[in-house]
Design a protein around this motif. Structure first.
Motif, PDB file in Angstrom:
ATOM      1  N   CYS A 128      -1.229  11.486  13.020  1.00  0.00           N
ATOM      2  CA  CYS A 128      -0.261  10.891  12.333  1.00  0.00           C
ATOM      3  C   CYS A 128       0.779  10.120  13.613  1.00  0.00           C
ATOM      4  O   CYS A 128       1.084   9.116  12.762  1.00  0.00           O
ATOM      5  CB  CYS A 128       0.401  12.628  12.805  1.00  0.00           C
ATOM      6  SG  CYS A 128       0.279  13.894  12.108  1.00  0.00           S
ATOM      7  N   ASN A 129       0.165   9.423  14.541  1.00  0.00           N
ATOM      8  CA  ASN A 129       0.809   8.548  14.884  1.00  0.00           C
ATOM      9  C   ASN A 129       0.321   7.293  14.587  1.00  0.00           C
ATOM     10  O   ASN A 129       1.033   6.022  14.037  1.00  0.00           O
ATOM     11  CB  ASN A 129       1.524   8.653  16.918  1.00  0.00           C
ATOM     12  CG  ASN A 129       1.918   9.447  17.242  1.00  0.00           C
ATOM     13  OD1 ASN A 129       3.057   9.638  16.419  1.00  0.00           O
ATOM     14  ND2 ASN A 129       2.002  10.161  18.137  1.00  0.00           N
ATOM     15  N   ILE A 132       1.488   6.578  10.839  1.00  0.00           N
ATOM     16  CA  ILE A 132       3.033   6.021  11.097  1.00  0.00           C
ATOM     17  C   ILE A 132       2.839   5.034  10.729  1.00  0.00           C
ATOM     18  O   ILE A 132       3.747   3.933  10.681  1.00  0.00           O
ATOM     19  CB  ILE A 132       4.253   6.380  12.090  1.00  0.00           C
ATOM     20  CG1 ILE A 132       4.490   8.195  11.406  1.00  0.00           C
ATOM     21  CG2 ILE A 132       5.225   5.931  11.609  1.00  0.00           C
ATOM     22  CD1 ILE A 132       4.624   9.339  12.195  1.00  0.00           C
ATOM     23  N   LYS A 157       5.009  12.938   9.823  1.00  0.00           N
ATOM     24  CA  LYS A 157       5.700  13.452  10.589  1.00  0.00           C
ATOM     25  C   LYS A 157       5.699  14.628  10.662  1.00  0.00           C
ATOM     26  O   LYS A 157       5.856  15.453  11.963  1.00  0.00           O
ATOM     27  CB  LYS A 157       7.090  12.890  10.479  1.00  0.00           C
ATOM     28  CG  LYS A 157       7.070  11.508  10.611  1.00  0.00           C
ATOM     29  CD  LYS A 157       8.768  11.026  10.695  1.00  0.00           C
ATOM     30  CE  LYS A 157       9.054   9.334  11.776  1.00  0.00           C
ATOM     31  NZ  LYS A 157      10.005   9.246  12.009  1.00  0.00           N
ATOM     32  N   ARG A 160       3.023  16.070  12.117  1.00  0.00           N
ATOM     33  CA  ARG A 160       2.733  15.495  14.646  1.00  0.00           C
ATOM     34  C   ARG A 160       3.959  17.091  14.773  1.00  0.00           C
ATOM     35  O   ARG A 160       4.023  17.599  15.616  1.00  0.00           O
ATOM     36  CB  ARG A 160       4.106  14.036  14.175  1.00  0.00           C
ATOM     37  CG  ARG A 160       4.050  14.520  15.902  1.00  0.00           C
ATOM     38  CD  ARG A 160       4.786  12.977  16.001  1.00  0.00           C
ATOM     39  NE  ARG A 160       6.053  12.512  14.936  1.00  0.00           N
ATOM     40  CZ  ARG A 160       6.801  11.130  15.584  1.00  0.00           C
ATOM     41  NH1 ARG A 160       5.928  10.345  15.846  1.00  0.00           N
ATOM     42  NH2 ARG A 160       7.598  11.516  14.799  1.00  0.00           N
ATOM     43  N   ALA A 161       5.013  16.989  13.943  1.00  0.00           N
ATOM     44  CA  ALA A 161       5.949  18.484  14.362  1.00  0.00           C
ATOM     45  C   ALA A 161       5.479  19.772  14.427  1.00  0.00           C
ATOM     46  O   ALA A 161       5.590  20.543  15.221  1.00  0.00           O
ATOM     47  CB  ALA A 161       7.572  17.741  13.568  1.00  0.00           C
ATOM     48  N   GLU A 190       4.360  10.065  20.745  1.00  0.00           N
ATOM     49  CA  GLU A 190       5.416   9.488  18.756  1.00  0.00           C
ATOM     50  C   GLU A 190       4.628   7.549  18.837  1.00  0.00           C
ATOM     51  O   GLU A 190       5.355   7.793  18.435  1.00  0.00           O
ATOM     52  CB  GLU A 190       6.575   9.438  19.540  1.00  0.00           C
ATOM     53  CG  GLU A 190       7.533  10.064  19.088  1.00  0.00           C
ATOM     54  CD  GLU A 190       8.359  10.714  19.804  1.00  0.00           C
ATOM     55  OE1 GLU A 190       9.845  10.462  18.403  1.00  0.00           O
ATOM     56  OE2 GLU A 190       9.291  10.988  20.510  1.00  0.00           O
ATOM     57  N   LYS A 216      13.297  16.766  19.575  1.00  0.00           N
ATOM     58  CA  LYS A 216      11.646  16.200  18.755  1.00  0.00           C
ATOM     59  C   LYS A 216      11.037  16.434  17.126  1.00  0.00           C
ATOM     60  O   LYS A 216      11.082  15.965  16.033  1.00  0.00           O
ATOM     61  CB  LYS A 216      11.202  15.505  19.342  1.00  0.00           C
ATOM     62  CG  LYS A 216      12.160  14.292  20.165  1.00  0.00           C
ATOM     63  CD  LYS A 216      10.823  13.967  21.297  1.00  0.00           C
ATOM     64  CE  LYS A 216      11.820  12.808  22.296  1.00  0.00           C
ATOM     65  NZ  LYS A 216      11.529  11.951  21.358  1.00  0.00           N
ATOM     66  N   ASP A 220      12.201  15.548  13.174  1.00  0.00           N
ATOM     67  CA  ASP A 220      10.589  14.796  12.657  1.00  0.00           C
ATOM     68  C   ASP A 220      10.401  16.041  11.104  1.00  0.00           C
ATOM     69  O   ASP A 220      10.444  15.160   9.806  1.00  0.00           O
ATOM     70  CB  ASP A 220       8.993  15.166  13.337  1.00  0.00           C
ATOM     71  CG  ASP A 220       8.552  13.791  14.296  1.00  0.00           C
ATOM     72  OD1 ASP A 220       9.482  13.127  13.731  1.00  0.00           O
ATOM     73  OD2 ASP A 220       7.802  14.219  14.824  1.00  0.00           O
ATOM     74  N   ASP A 223      13.047  14.118   9.012  1.00  0.00           N
ATOM     75  CA  ASP A 223      12.674  13.061   8.600  1.00  0.00           C
ATOM     76  C   ASP A 223      11.875  13.474   7.020  1.00  0.00           C
ATOM     77  O   ASP A 223      11.623  12.343   6.193  1.00  0.00           O
ATOM     78  CB  ASP A 223      11.718  11.786   8.971  1.00  0.00           C
ATOM     79  CG  ASP A 223      12.996  11.273   9.954  1.00  0.00           C
ATOM     80  OD1 ASP A 223      14.534  11.727  10.361  1.00  0.00           O
ATOM     81  OD2 ASP A 223      12.494  10.792  11.065  1.00  0.00           O
ATOM     82  N   ALA A 224      10.815  14.851   7.589  1.00  0.00           N
ATOM     83  CA  ALA A 224       9.829  14.429   6.712  1.00  0.00           C
ATOM     84  C   ALA A 224      10.688  15.161   5.229  1.00  0.00           C
ATOM     85  O   ALA A 224      10.217  14.542   3.996  1.00  0.00           O
ATOM     86  CB  ALA A 224       8.812  15.906   7.098  1.00  0.00           C
TER      87      ALA A 224
END
Length: 529
Positions: A128-129, A132, A157, A160-161, A190, A216, A220, A223-224
């Motif tokens: 995922c990182n 991104i 994200k 990842r979350a 991240e 965090k 995420d 943001d998603a």
């Protein structure tokens, strides 16, 4: 030779350094057999990389780099979250040695089930990182439009979350364990790692506190919700349920806030999904046609898609483990619970239930040939029950009752006489207890049990507070078929003793391969390094 060296380097470091390693996309064969430096040079290759990220979530890797997409056993999101989440609880019975270590809590820092939950979890996080970072660079270079790039970043994200959140429930104490959740969590990663320099800089990353991890994760998910394109409106027709959406990010926030005990925000987030999703009239509908990209129901929010050529295989897939190989059955503890009405539709043979030699198994996953059933990560019924519990915790009993009944009533043989009424519950504690029991019935064999056990530790409502891991039915052999005949006087025993919450075995140990490269991370208390 160059590719061989890449594979050797990947394998050498992937089992250490927090499992976030020199990632080469060629380990996602055959989906995108290209090097990572080329993966973000064209729109087509970027789309392929995103597919590879989802494949990593669905299949994972196990013991060695796979030579086929079926080389893994479904860590984390393809099957393992269901199988491990249920085997840690008391509502299923382990009938062989396959889940013995998980079921009886006899794992250690080297046992595969808990090791690969961590390893494949962080492998997915690292992908995922990299996604991104690669997409951010591609947008800057004009390779893809910013709106397209934002959508990819939002999906990454989201994954990842939710993966960090899932790992927290196994390797860290629940949010309310300390005031302010200042106790150790897990490292929140991240940075995409695929160079020697990044390995050096990231190898000793310490744990974040649980509070920091939650902050965090929430950032995420927010943001998603903002970045992902799918979910701008209320129409869900034609959606791809196997891809992240704004709706999925919102739904997971209700789960996060429930675990955080932030009841008001559970309700606020859940209200956002009204009009976009609806409970199906038939409670079995979410498990029909799940091999389709867009399953024909209004309830599935996010699932992990499988196919005949991309699934966790005979040693991991849901229909294989939970039905065809008969490794895990429904526990008499739940099957004989008097609150699960005898004529509840979720007991219906041939729909929810499969019976062999008198033993009851789930029939939610039926494709034993191609093993292509989707893994139901989150559906609207969970959002509704999350909201119901939050309303009950806030003493809003009429609202809680309506939400609870909306899930339960569709499974009743006679709603007129069996539906709960305001007279059914005199206190919010009684209501919360009923909602939690409904969760056990509704989400049986969907991987939700351990998360509930985890978050209910030390609950202020005595009737629902959980202390440690509950006692379980005997392990290693099928229960007597008499255990599944209701009304015959069979007495349920629990040969597998409960484990107190204060016991170190309540948490999984940090894998030894992790500590070998990052000893400063520290082992969970009670486990020997």
């Amino acid at each position: 030779m160059k590719n061989i060296m890449k594979i050797m380097l990947l394998f050498a470091v992937v089992l250490g350094m927090n499992s976030c390693t020199e990632e080469k996309i060629l380990d996602l064969n055959p989906i995108n057999n290209i090097s990572d430096k080329d993966a973000f040079t064209t729109p087509t290759l970027i789309a392929s990389y995103m597919t590879g990220v989802y494949n990593a979530a669905a299949v994972g890797q196990y013991n060695a780099i796979p030579t086929s997409p079926n080389g893994g056993r479904g860590y984390v999101w393809g099957a393992a979250f269901v199988e491990q989440g249920e085997a840690r609880g008391e509502d299923v019975v382990n009938m062989a040695t396959f889940y013995e270590l998980t079921y009886k809590a006899t794992y250690d820092p080297t046992t595969a089930n808990n090791v690969y939950y961590w390893v494949d979890g962080y492998r997915l996080i690292n992908r995922c990182n990299l996604m991104i970072e690669g997409v951010t660079d591609a947008v800057a270079k004009g390779i893809i439009a910013k709106t397209v790039g934002d959508d990819y970043i939002g999906q990454a994200k989201f994954l990842r979350a939710i993966t960090h959140l899932e790992l927290l429930t196994y390797f860290a104490r629940p949010y309310n364990f300390t005031a302010g959740a200042t106790h150790p969590g897990i490292p929140y990663r991240e940075v995409g790692i695929n160079t020697a320099g990044e390995i050096t800089s990231e190898v000793s990353k310490p744990r974040n506190t649980v509070a920091e991890c939650y902050a965090k994760i929430l950032a995420d998910l927010n943001d998603a919700e903002t970045l992902i394109t799918t979910g701008n409106g209320t129409a869900i027709s034609g959606r791809v349920v196997g891809r992240a959406s704004k709706w999925a990010a919102i739904a997971f926030k209700t789960r996060l806030y429930l675990q955080k005990r932030d009841w008001a925000n559970v309700i606020a987030e859940g209200n956002k999904l009204k009009g976009a999703f609806a409970l199906t009239a038939d409670p079995y509908a979410p498990f029909v046609g799940t091999t389709a990209i867009a399953p024909p129901n209004t309830e599935s929010i996010f699932s992990i898609q499988h196919s005949a050529t991309a699934n966790p295989g005979v040693n991991g897939s849901l229909p294989s483990i939970l039905r065809n190989r008969a490794l895990v059955c429904i526990s008499p503890i739940l099957w004989r619970d008097p609150q699960w009405l005898a004529d509840d539709k979720r007991r219906e043979e041939g729909k929810f239930i499969y019976t062999a030699s008198g033993i009851k198994y789930t029939n939610k996953y039926t494709d034993i040939t191609s093993q292509s059933d989707a893994a139901p990560v989150i559906r609207y019924a969970e959002v509704v029950l999350n909201m119901a519990e939050a309303e009950a915790r806030l003493s809003n009993l009429p609202a809680a009752l309506t939400l609870l009944n909306s899930v339960r009533d569709r499974a009743l043989a006679n709603k007129a006489t069996q539906s709960y009424t305001s007279a059914s519950f005199t206190t919010n504690a009684d209501m919360v207890a009923a909602i939690l029991k409904e969760r056990r019935i509704e989400f049986l064999q969907e991987g939700r049990r351990w998360t509930d056990i985890h978050r209910l530790q030390g609950d202020p409502i005595a009737a629902v507070a959980t202390d440690g891991i509950p006692a379980k039915y005997a392990s290693g052999a099928p229960p007597s078929k008499d255990a599944f005949v209701l009304g015959n006087g069979f007495v349920v025993s629990t040969a597998v003793a409960a484990i107190p919450g204060s016991d170190y075995r309540f948490l999984w140990p940090i894998p030894q391969i992790e500590l070998n490269t990052n000893p400063g991370l520290g082992q969970n208390i009670g486990w020997a390094n």
